[in-house]
Design a protein around this motif. Structure first.
Motif, PDB file in Angstrom:
ATOM      1  N   VAL A 129       6.869  12.165   3.473  1.00  0.00           N
ATOM      2  CA  VAL A 129       6.583  10.835   4.027  1.00  0.00           C
ATOM      3  C   VAL A 129       5.220  10.841   4.722  1.00  0.00           C
ATOM      4  O   VAL A 129       4.467   9.862   4.654  1.00  0.00           O
ATOM      5  N   LYS A 130       4.897  11.938   5.372  1.00  0.00           N
ATOM      6  CA  LYS A 130       3.618  12.052   6.072  1.00  0.00           C
ATOM      7  C   LYS A 130       2.456  11.911   5.103  1.00  0.00           C
ATOM      8  O   LYS A 130       1.466  11.218   5.392  1.00  0.00           O
ATOM      9  N   GLU A 131       2.557  12.569   3.941  1.00  0.00           N
ATOM     10  CA  GLU A 131       1.478  12.504   2.959  1.00  0.00           C
ATOM     11  C   GLU A 131       1.355  11.102   2.373  1.00  0.00           C
ATOM     12  O   GLU A 131       0.241  10.598   2.159  1.00  0.00           O
ATOM     13  N   GLY A 138      -2.943   5.102   4.236  1.00  0.00           N
ATOM     14  CA  GLY A 138      -3.772   4.728   5.374  1.00  0.00           C
ATOM     15  C   GLY A 138      -3.035   3.913   6.411  1.00  0.00           C
ATOM     16  O   GLY A 138      -3.624   3.027   7.052  1.00  0.00           O
ATOM     17  N   VAL A 139      -1.729   4.203   6.587  1.00  0.00           N
ATOM     18  CA  VAL A 139      -0.934   3.465   7.572  1.00  0.00           C
ATOM     19  C   VAL A 139      -0.199   4.457   8.469  1.00  0.00           C
ATOM     20  O   VAL A 139      -0.144   5.652   8.176  1.00  0.00           O
ATOM     21  N   ASN A 140       0.383   3.923   9.526  1.00  0.00           N
ATOM     22  CA  ASN A 140       1.163   4.745  10.446  1.00  0.00           C
ATOM     23  C   ASN A 140       2.419   5.258   9.751  1.00  0.00           C
ATOM     24  O   ASN A 140       3.086   4.530   9.018  1.00  0.00           O
ATOM     25  N   GLN A 141       2.763   6.516   9.996  1.00  0.00           N
ATOM     26  CA  GLN A 141       3.933   7.119   9.344  1.00  0.00           C
ATOM     27  C   GLN A 141       5.222   6.364   9.680  1.00  0.00           C
ATOM     28  O   GLN A 141       6.150   6.301   8.875  1.00  0.00           O
ATOM     29  N   GLY A 142       5.280   5.779  10.863  1.00  0.00           N
ATOM     30  CA  GLY A 142       6.478   5.053  11.268  1.00  0.00           C
ATOM     31  C   GLY A 142       6.776   3.855  10.377  1.00  0.00           C
ATOM     32  O   GLY A 142       7.938   3.438  10.266  1.00  0.00           O
ATOM     33  N   GLY A 195      13.215   3.380   5.300  1.00  0.00           N
ATOM     34  CA  GLY A 195      14.296   4.134   5.911  1.00  0.00           C
ATOM     35  C   GLY A 195      14.382   5.589   5.488  1.00  0.00           C
ATOM     36  O   GLY A 195      14.718   6.449   6.290  1.00  0.00           O
ATOM     37  N   SER A 196      14.078   5.877   4.224  1.00  0.00           N
ATOM     38  CA  SER A 196      14.178   7.257   3.742  1.00  0.00           C
ATOM     39  C   SER A 196      13.283   7.436   2.520  1.00  0.00           C
ATOM     40  O   SER A 196      12.827   6.462   1.912  1.00  0.00           O
ATOM     41  N   LYS A 197      13.072   8.698   2.164  1.00  0.00           N
ATOM     42  CA  LYS A 197      12.262   8.986   0.973  1.00  0.00           C
ATOM     43  C   LYS A 197      12.997   8.543  -0.292  1.00  0.00           C
ATOM     44  O   LYS A 197      12.373   8.111  -1.265  1.00  0.00           O
ATOM     45  N   ARG A 226       0.825  -1.210   0.000  1.00  0.00           N
ATOM     46  CA  ARG A 226       0.000   0.000   0.000  1.00  0.00           C
ATOM     47  C   ARG A 226       0.855   1.254   0.000  1.00  0.00           C
ATOM     48  O   ARG A 226       0.533   2.253  -0.654  1.00  0.00           O
ATOM     49  N   LEU A 227       1.967   1.209   0.721  1.00  0.00           N
ATOM     50  CA  LEU A 227       2.883   2.352   0.741  1.00  0.00           C
ATOM     51  C   LEU A 227       3.509   2.581  -0.635  1.00  0.00           C
ATOM     52  O   LEU A 227       3.637   3.724  -1.082  1.00  0.00           O
ATOM     53  N   ILE A 228       3.880   1.513  -1.318  1.00  0.00           N
ATOM     54  CA  ILE A 228       4.464   1.657  -2.649  1.00  0.00           C
ATOM     55  C   ILE A 228       3.439   2.219  -3.618  1.00  0.00           C
ATOM     56  O   ILE A 228       3.741   3.122  -4.417  1.00  0.00           O
TER      57      ILE A 228
END
Length: 244
Positions: free
Chosen positions: A47-49, A55-59, A66-68, A28-30
């Motif tokens: 990263v926040k956006e 729809g997941v935790n920013q952590g 690890g990075s943008k 989902r993040l990808i």
């Protein structure tokens, strides 16, 4: 009397998504990153956006990537994997005599249908030049694409797609570099029409490749084909001495 503060617990990495009820969090993040990066560009993406859209935790972004920069690499890898799978299917299912026309047409359609993927690709190239930690990963991604195109060239030339030869790799680098250049120009100049250039590129490549439709017999080994063509022997000049 003020109550003493309890010591803070050391921070720990986010738990595995499987334990949080989000087994597909990485995918989902990808997917979210691909959309946000395409819409806003690398610099404006946060990263926040990305986490909000996914729809997941920013952590979890930092936990997985690890990075943008690494997130952009993961997105581009996903696009590359899709590209490789589509090209392999095209190569396996297309009749040999139609392979060249179909492959070039597919490359042009890919640009017109997914310009945002090319935009992210160029963002990654720029990062690879600036960020030494990403350079080798970007080069590896390039090599994977070259190999898949080389396999297609090898099959067209009558060789084994699973074992492309050096000449197949050389053609692959030329073709893919031209495709990247045309895509970049099309992104920078909306008035530019790559269609006629694709047609000319195909004509130029096929005129020098042994394969079906080229007017030359397919050659399994490029070195032998070149040896057969060789360097034309100089013709004898007619004698200028007068006959007796």
């Amino acid at each position: 009397m003020a109550r003493p503060r309890s010591p803070k617990k050391p921070s720990s990495p986010p738990p595995e998504p499987a334990l949080t009820g989000e087994p597909d969090a990485r995918e989902r993040l990808i997917a979210a990153s691909s959309r946000v990066l395409a819409e806003r560009g690398y610099d404006a993406t946060t990263v926040k956006e990305v986490a909000r859209v996914a729809g997941v935790n920013q952590g979890l972004v930092h936990y997985y990537f690890g990075s943008k920069d690494a997130l952009l690499l993961a997105v581009t890898r996903a696009h590359s994997a899709q590209y490789v799978a589509e090209l392999k299917k095209l190569r396996d299912e297309t009749p040999l005599e139609d392979l060249a026309d179909t492959s070039f047409a597919w490359g042009e359609r890919h640009l017109r249908a997914s310009p945002e993927q090319f935009r992210l690709r160029y963002e990654l190239f720029a990062l690879g030049l600036r960020n030494a930690e990403l350079t080798s990963a970007v080069a590896e991604l390039q090599a994977e694409g070259d190999l898949e195109v080389a396999r297609t060239v090898a099959r067209y030339r009558g060789g084994e797609a699973s074992r492309p030869e050096p000449l197949d790799h050389h053609y692959a680098v030329i073709i893919k570099s031209c495709f990247d250049g045309l895509a970049l120009q099309a992104l920078l100049d909306p008035k530019f029409d790559p269609g006629p250039v694709y047609a000319l590129l195909k004509q130029l490549v096929l005129s020098s490749v042994d394969g079906p439709g080229s007017g030359k017999a397919p050659a399994r080994r490029g070195t032998r084909s070149q040896a057969r063509r060789g360097t034309p022997k100089p013709r004898r000049r007619p004698s200028t001495r007068p006959r007796r």
